[in-house]
Write an enzyme that holds these catalytic residues in place. Structure first.
Site, short mmCIF file in Angstrom:
data_model
loop_
_atom_site.label_atom_id
_atom_site.label_comp_id
_atom_site.label_asym_id
_atom_site.label_seq_id
_atom_site.Cartn_x
_atom_site.Cartn_y
_atom_site.Cartn_z
N GLU A 15 -5.02 -4.61 10.99
CA GLU A 15 -3.95 -3.63 11.18
C GLU A 15 -4.18 -2.87 12.48
O GLU A 15 -5.04 -1.97 12.53
CB GLU A 15 -3.96 -2.61 10.03
N SER A 71 4.00 -2.21 10.14
CA SER A 71 5.46 -2.31 10.24
C SER A 71 6.02 -3.68 9.84
O SER A 71 6.97 -4.16 10.45
CB SER A 71 5.93 -1.92 11.66
N GLY A 103 3.21 2.29 10.66
CA GLY A 103 4.21 3.33 10.42
C GLY A 103 4.98 3.72 11.68
O GLY A 103 5.68 4.73 11.69
N ASN A 110 0.88 -1.17 0.00
CA ASN A 110 0.00 0.00 0.00
C ASN A 110 0.92 1.22 0.00
O ASN A 110 1.52 1.54 1.02
CB ASN A 110 -0.90 -0.01 1.24
N GLU A 121 -6.39 5.01 7.97
CA GLU A 121 -6.18 6.44 7.65
C GLU A 121 -7.45 7.05 7.04
O GLU A 121 -7.75 8.22 7.26
CB GLU A 121 -4.96 6.58 6.73
N HIS A 165 -9.20 1.60 5.11
CA HIS A 165 -7.89 1.72 5.77
C HIS A 165 -8.05 2.67 6.96
O HIS A 165 -8.82 3.63 6.91
CB HIS A 165 -6.85 2.26 4.79
N LYS A 180 0.17 4.25 -0.24
CA LYS A 180 -0.43 5.46 0.36
C LYS A 180 -0.19 6.66 -0.56
O LYS A 180 -0.23 6.49 -1.79
CB LYS A 180 0.11 5.65 1.78
O1 G3H Z 1 -1.57 -0.37 4.67
C1 G3H Z 1 -0.51 -0.57 5.27
C2 G3H Z 1 -0.39 -0.32 6.68
O2 G3H Z 1 -1.01 0.85 7.07
C3 G3H Z 1 0.95 -0.58 7.28
O3 G3H Z 1 1.84 0.47 7.07
O4 G3H Z 1 3.84 -1.00 6.94
O5 G3H Z 1 4.08 1.49 7.02
O6 G3H Z 1 3.33 0.22 9.05
P1 G3H Z 1 3.36 0.29 7.55
#
Ligand code: G3H
Length: 250
Positions: free
Chosen positions: A167, A213, A173, A9, A97, A95, A11
């Site tokens: 998640e 992560s 993140g 993803n 976010e 998601h 983002k």
């Molecule tokens: O969609 C992916 C997640 O929000 C995980 O993000 O791997 O940067 O922690 P991350």
């Protein structure tokens, strides 16, 4: 047997040129991956150009969001036909976010899921708890509530073909990963909840990813858990080398 799905993803990262360059590099690095499905969920403007690069590769594409209406006066939104027209097999729905920053509700996500299924787009539905909910011990209740609300009125046949991504918000993140045992415990609970809501066959079939992560260094132990069927990867999906190591975790 469920085939794991490793989905990046991106983002709000990568211009068209950057996106094309990365998939050109990635396609050779993951070409020999066996028994794993691979997807990149990219910004909408990147998908058209990426689609040409990933044709005849084992990389599928996904959108990061989609509206629930088929077309009309919904400025800046993406319709299911648009998502399909740029070659997307998947769409991320809900998601954290989108839920937290853009105020998307479970009611809206339920409508989006129904539209995805009606258009043969596989949704990756994200669920998970906040840190305060984990600390208060209500994380099981939280994901159960999200599943009941988001999947309301959705048939077993659709759930069987969809992807759930657990998640925990506190692991996204942050560099803080849920331990493989913590992830397995709640993902097993999610599968059990799907069984209660539907049936054993549906629960056995649904793909449930872990996200938060995930990196080349921790993917192996996460994937060793029996109920975890892949990962939704943010930060570590932005470089071809690190994402390919996650895909080639075996
Ligand atoms: O969609 C992916 C997640 O929000 C995980 O993000 O791997 O940067 O922690 P991350």
């Amino acid at each position: 047997m469920r085939t794991p799905l490793m989905a990046g993803n991106w983002k709000m990262n990568k211009t068209v040129d950057e996106a094309v360059a990365m998939v050109k590099e990635l396609k050779d690095l993951v070409a020999d991956a066996k028994d794993v499905n691979v997807a990149i969920c990219a910004p909408a403007v990147d998908l058209y150009a990426m689609n040409e690069v990933v044709a005849d590769t084992n990389i599928d594409l996904g959108a990061q969001n989609m509206y629930y209406k088929e077309s009309g006066a919904y400025t800046a939104e993406l319709s299911p036909a648009m998502v399909k027209s740029v070659g997307c097999k998947y769409v991320i729905i809900g998601h954290s976010e989108r839920r937290e920053i853009f105020g998307e509700t479970d009611e809206l996500l339920n409508l989006k899921l129904k539209t995805a299924f009606a258009n043969d787009i596989t949704p990756i539905l994200c669920i998970g708890e906040k840190l305060a909910e984990r600390e208060a011990g209500v994380h099981f209740d939280r994901v159960k509530f999200q599943l009941a609300a988001d999947l309301s009125g959705i048939e077993a046949a659709d759930v069987k073909d969809m992807v759930l991504a657990y998640e925990p918000l506190w692991a996204i993140g942050t560099g803080k990963t849920a331990t493989p045992e913590q992830a397995e415990e709640i993902i097993a609970f999610i599968r059990e909840t799907v069984k209660e809501m539907y049936d054993a066959e549906t629960a056995e079939a649904v793909i449930i990813q872990y996200g938060g992560s995930v990196k080349p260094q921790n993917v192996k132990e996460i994937m060793a858990q029996p109920n975890i069927d892949g990962a939704l990867v943010g930060g570590a999906s932005l470089e071809a080398e690190s994402f390919s190591k996650i895909v080639n975790f075996k």
